[in-house]
Structures are given as C-alpha cells and as structure tokens.
Design an enzyme around this catalytic site. Structure first.
Site, PDB file in Angstrom:
ATOM      1  N   ALA A 122       0.862  -1.193   0.000  1.00 44.02           N
ATOM      2  CA  ALA A 122       0.000   0.000   0.000  1.00 44.02           C
ATOM      3  C   ALA A 122       0.890   1.231   0.000  1.00 44.02           C
ATOM      4  CB  ALA A 122      -0.914  -0.001   1.218  1.00 44.02           C
ATOM      5  N   SER A 123       0.329   2.333  -0.514  1.00 41.76           N
ATOM      6  CA  SER A 123       1.102   3.574  -0.579  1.00 41.76           C
ATOM      7  C   SER A 123       0.208   4.743  -0.212  1.00 41.76           C
ATOM      8  CB  SER A 123       1.667   3.769  -1.987  1.00 41.76           C
ATOM      9  OG  SER A 123       2.423   4.954  -2.069  1.00 41.76           O
ATOM     10  N   ALA A 124       0.736   5.646   0.604  1.00 38.81           N
ATOM     11  CA  ALA A 124      -0.005   6.848   1.006  1.00 38.81           C
ATOM     12  C   ALA A 124       0.914   8.055   0.892  1.00 38.81           C
ATOM     13  CB  ALA A 124      -0.543   6.691   2.419  1.00 38.81           C
ATOM     14  N   SER A 125       0.408   9.210   1.280  1.00 43.95           N
ATOM     15  CA  SER A 125       1.156  10.444   1.053  1.00 43.95           C
ATOM     16  C   SER A 125       2.406  10.552   1.908  1.00 43.95           C
ATOM     17  CB  SER A 125       0.254  11.650   1.310  1.00 43.95           C
ATOM     18  OG  SER A 125      -0.290  11.579   2.607  1.00 43.95           O
ATOM     19  N   VAL A 126       2.390   9.957   3.111  1.00 49.44           N
ATOM     20  CA  VAL A 126       3.525  10.080   4.030  1.00 49.44           C
ATOM     21  C   VAL A 126       4.439   8.869   3.977  1.00 49.44           C
ATOM     22  CG1 VAL A 126       4.132  10.191   6.491  1.00 49.44           C
ATOM     23  CG2 VAL A 126       2.349  11.673   5.585  1.00 49.44           C
ATOM     24  N   ALA A 127       3.894   7.692   3.803  1.00 46.12           N
ATOM     25  CA  ALA A 127       4.707   6.465   3.858  1.00 46.12           C
ATOM     26  C   ALA A 127       4.084   5.397   2.974  1.00 46.12           C
ATOM     27  CB  ALA A 127       4.805   5.972   5.301  1.00 46.12           C
ATOM     28  N   GLN A 128       4.849   4.328   2.739  1.00 47.92           N
ATOM     29  CA  GLN A 128       4.286   3.169   2.067  1.00 47.92           C
ATOM     30  C   GLN A 128       4.741   1.901   2.785  1.00 47.92           C
ATOM     31  OE1 GLN A 128       5.496   3.591  -2.040  1.00 47.92           O
ATOM     32  NE2 GLN A 128       7.118   2.095  -1.849  1.00 47.92           N
ATOM     33  N   VAL A 129       4.026   0.803   2.521  1.00 46.94           N
ATOM     34  CA  VAL A 129       4.194  -0.432   3.281  1.00 46.94           C
ATOM     35  C   VAL A 129       4.656  -1.554   2.355  1.00 46.94           C
ATOM     36  CG1 VAL A 129       3.019  -2.139   4.702  1.00 46.94           C
ATOM     37  CG2 VAL A 129       2.441   0.282   4.941  1.00 46.94           C
ATOM     38  N   ASP A 278      -7.929   7.187  14.173  1.00 47.71           N
ATOM     39  CA  ASP A 278      -7.922   7.161  12.710  1.00 47.71           C
ATOM     40  C   ASP A 278      -8.610   5.888  12.229  1.00 47.71           C
ATOM     41  OD1 ASP A 278      -7.415   8.170  10.204  1.00 47.71           O
ATOM     42  OD2 ASP A 278      -5.357   7.458  10.101  1.00 47.71           O
TER      43      ASP A 278
END
Length: 540
Positions: A122-129, A278
């Site tokens: 997964a990828s988001a604006s601050v970090a990815q996994v 969250d």
C-alpha cells in the site's frame, strides 16, 4: 500561491478565493483565464473543493482530511464531502525504499530481513508499506517514510500558514472559524505522523491495553528493526471491514461485530483514556473469528481523568434528556466561561436536541448529536478542545462503520450501560482505594510537613491573607485560573478540616474509650485529609 488560486478558480471555487479582500481588486482578471469559461458550476461546492485538493497534491489532501474532522467549524456539506478524500498516491520505487531502510538502520537489508518485497502492499502520502520476513521466518510489514516528504510538508505548511494569516486578516468569518488554529492542529498531526517511533509506541501501548482481548488484536512492534523513518510490525491478515459480503460469507455475526466496535471505542476512551483516532475502513480488518484487527497508529487521542468524567456526565445526561445536567457539566469542566448562565445554555441545548429525539432511534446519529452539542457550546465561547475534536471524529467513524455492518445499530444500547457502569466505578470504596494507591507514593513524603502547612493555611485564612494570584491578562484564562485556585483553596481547607477531625476523634477515642471503630475512623480521616492536602498543595 498563484498555482493554488489557479486550481481553485478552475474548479469553480472563486468564491473561496475572493472571500479574501486582498484578491478582490483582481476579480476582472478571471475573464482572461480560459478555465473560467469551461468549468462546471452545477457540481456541489463540497465536491469541487475535494477535487481541487486532490489535484493540489497529497499534503493538501491530508489537510482536507484534517479539516473534515471539524464539522463544528465548517459547513456540513463541505465536511461530509471532505471525508471522501482519498490518501492513495502513486508508490515510490521499491529500490528507493530499500535505500531509505538501509540508510536509516545503518546496515544492509539482509542483516535485518531474510526477504523483502520490492512491490509495496500500500502507498499513502507520508509512507508506504512493504511485506518482509525476519531472519527467524516471522512475517512482518515494513512501513517506510516517503523520501523527501518532510521538505514537501514544511514547504506546503508555510503556504497553508500564509493562507490562514490572509484569511485571519481579511475574512469576516475568521474569528468564528479560526483558520490559524485549524492549521496549527494539522501541523501537529502531520509531524506526529512523520515519526515512525511515535507510531510504534502508540501501537505498543494499545496492544498492552488489549493484550488478552477477544474483540480486538493489535500487532506486535519489532523495535530492533525500527527507527524514526522505518517501522516494522507483525503482519496481520483479515477481511477488510468494508467487504461486508465477505464478512457475512465467513459466518460472522454482523450485529455482534458492530456492537463490539462500539464497546472497543468506549473502552479505549473511558477505561484507558487512549484511543485509536484514525478508524477509517482502510485501517480495520476482521479475522475469520470476528475479531477486529487494527493497523496504522499514527493518530491517537488521549483523555485526562477530568475530561473522561465530565464527558461521561454529558453523554449520560444526553441519554436521559437532562439538559440542565448537560449545562452544569460544561460549567464544571470549564468548557464554557464561568459567566455563562446555565438557564440560557440549557435552553440552547434543548432547542437543538428535542427535534432530534423526536425521530425513531434508528435515524438518530449519536456522533452528529455530539457535534451539535459542541456547535451550541461554541456559540457560548467554548474554546476548542483538541482531545474532544479527535473523539468526535472517531465516534463518527465508529458509528458509520457500525451502521454499514448493521444498519439497525443502536449505539446507545451499548454506550449507555457502559457509561453507567463506568460512572459507578468512579465513586465508592473501590474508587477511593484506587485513588489512594495512585496518590500515596506522592503524598507520603509530604506527611511530615502537613501540620505546619495546615496551621499556616488556617492562619492566613483567618487573617485574610490568603490571596489568589494570576499572571494572565486574558479574561477567560483569568476566570479559569480563579476557578482553579478557588478549588485548590477549598480542597486544602477540606483536607485541613479532615485532619482536625481525625485528631479530635483520636483524642476522644483515647479519653472516652470509644474503641477500635473510632480509631479506625480517625485513621481513615487522616489518610483522606493527607491525600487532599497533598493533591491540592501540588496544584492538581
């Protein structure tokens, strides 16, 4: 700045731009902009704003998500639309993730992991996994901070502050909506998310709070492989909470699952004073046995003991439609100014709540009811309570998720008995015993000084020398300081009275042979008096 204006105008949001008097002289320039003539103004303004933020980039998306948690400050149509903002962004290359990990851990990847998946989960604006395996074959996920994201965030934060200052100076509604305060909240939240160690500590605390729970499972953190830019945690599997068909196919009781979610939230908030803030669908999975599995612990909320007590009083008063109790709880908590007339506040709350309670219970949103309460309180100059903002956001998420699982969910059916049970535990002998155990280590060193403190306190009270001082020039702060000092004085006086009562009772038991019960009573009065004086002399 010009790019932001251009994007807003292209999405038909010039009313937001020209709300600021600074830009009004340039209104004629709109006619020279091609996008002005081809925009679709039939789309609702909330949707236009959401699409504009998505075009401006991930930092503005997260800012929009943060603002969406403030329905007490922004119009309802915009708040609802901003909750639909998606934080999905293109992943950065896996080779870059490898470089970040090796630099942050100061070691080759192979020293920490037997295998590492280059393709992100997964990828988001601050970090990815990324998925990985430790040397002992334990399956883990590795959360990696996006390269260069801190510089991007700092740059965009400065721009947001600049916009907020312009709004503060030129926007008529700025005093009520407090744009600088909104950006300050976002600044703190986004910087907390940039520290992976903080997120790991949050996860560890939540895991210890629910270590043996059948309702929720929190993954383990592997500290030996984590640092500020990298977080390694146990990999958990489960059905995404939004996949209701798969949950139903697994034979899981949706009604029980929905009620368990409500109980988990209230347990976190009131038992522990530490809750996952969250709880959107992307962060929750369900095991085949119906156990919640949470991930992403970057945003957590906390509640102090006083906040928990006053919040519980407010909610129970709501359940019982006792609006006078709601008003008095707000005043006791200091959430509204001490000069507020309880009758006026009670009437305002009743005006908002009675039409809501007239609906069938299945149509009442408890989360929105709490938000309406805070909106009423804001009209009485209630200052923003950051911990309550996170709480109301999480409550909305939990209620929304619960009703997706089980549309007939009656949140009150679970919440009211929980709160009543919690309130009963806060009074009585057991509560006193817990308070004694918690405070005695602090109070005991003060015991030798207590006789002198009590004598000096009573002498000053008698001679009119007990003065309350405050260094605040702010009227509201002065009122809060005055209220606090008054409570402190009353607590010290009560503690002194208990000690004197203990002395009288002890002497009486000796002279009049009153027996063991009198001696035990004197001992109890001594402990309680010492506890009160110790607590209030420390300013608690």
């Amino acid at each position: 700045m010009l790019r932001i204006v251009r994007v807003l105008v292209r999405h038909g949001l010039d009313e937001f731009v020209f709300t600021l008097h600074l830009f009004r002289p340039y209104r004629f320039m709109l006619f020279l902009f091609p996008g002005y003539w081809f925009r679709d103004r039939n789309v609702p303004r909330g949707q236009r704003l959401r699409e504009a933020l998505e075009e401006l980039g991930p930092v503005f998306v997260k800012f929009g998500q943060a603002v969406s948690t403030r329905p007490d400050l922004i119009p309802a149509d915009i708040a609802v639309e901003l909750t639909r903002l998606q934080d999905d962004v293109l992943p950065f290359p896996g080779d870059q993730a490898r470089e970040v990990i090796e630099r942050a851990l100061d070691a080759p990847l192979s020293e920490h992991f037997a295998s590492f998946d280059i393709q992100p989960l997964a990828s988001a604006s601050v970090a990815q996994v990324h998925g990985a395996t430790l040397q002992d074959s334990t399956e883990v996920v590795v959360k990696v901070l996006r390269p260069g994201i801190e510089k991007v965030i700092e740059r965009d934060l400065q721009l947001l502050y600049q916009l907020a200052r312009l709004a503060q100076r030129h926007w008529p509604n700025a005093r009520r909506l407090r744009p600088l305060e909104v950006v300050d909240d976002y600044d703190k939240t986004i910087h907390d998310e940039l520290d992976m160690m903080r997120e790991g500590a949050n996860a560890s605390q939540l895991r210890s709070n629910f270590l043996d729970s059948d309702m929720i499972y929190v993954p383990q953190i592997y500290w030996d492989h984590s640092c500020r830019e990298v977080l390694v945690m146990e990999r958990v599997e489960g059905i995404p909470i939004r996949d209701i068909d798969a949950i139903r196919a697994a034979g899981i009781d949706l009604r029980k699952l929905a009620h368990n979610g409500v109980e988990i939230f209230f347990t976190q908030a009131f038992r522990d004073g530490f809750f996952h803030a969250d709880m959107h669908p992307g962060n929750i999975f369900v095991s085949p046995q119906g156990q919640y599995r949470a991930v992403d612990f970057g945003i957590m909320g906390t509640l102090a003991e006083a906040d928990k007590r006053y919040l519980a009083e407010n909610l129970l008063a709501f359940f019982n439609r006792d609006y006078r109790a709601v008003a008095m709880a707000h005043l006791r908590a200091g959430w509204v100014p001490a000069t507020t007339r309880p009758e006026e506040f009670e009437a305002a709350v009743r005006t908002v709540c009675e039409p809501i309670f007239a609906r069938p219970i299945s149509e009442i949103s408890f989360g929105h009811l709490v938000i309406r309460l805070f909106q009423v309180a804001r009209r009485f100059d209630m200052p923003v309570q950051p911990q309550l903002v996170l709480l109301q956001k999480t409550l909305l998420n939990i209620e929304g998720l619960g009703r997706q699982l089980y549309p007939e969910l009656d949140l009150w059916e679970t919440a009211k008995p929980f709160l009543e049970r919690w309130m009963r535990e806060q009074v009585g002998p057991r509560a006193l015993a817990r308070a004694l155990r918690r405070e005695l280590p602090t109070v005991l060193p003060l015991l030798p000084e207590l006789p002198g403190l009590v004598h000096e306190l009573l002498r000053r009270q008698r001679d009119g020398q007990l003065v309350i001082r405050t260094g605040s020039d702010n009227a509201e702060q002065f009122a809060r300081d005055l209220q606090h000092r008054t409570r402190q004085r009353d607590g010290l006086m009560l503690g002194g009275g208990l000690l004197l009562g203990a002395i009288v009772l002890f002497l009486g038991s000796e002279i009049l042979a009153l027996g063991v019960l009198a001696t035990a009573g004197a001992g109890l009065l001594t402990v309680c008096g010492a506890l009160l004086i110790g607590i209030f002399s420390l300013g608690r």
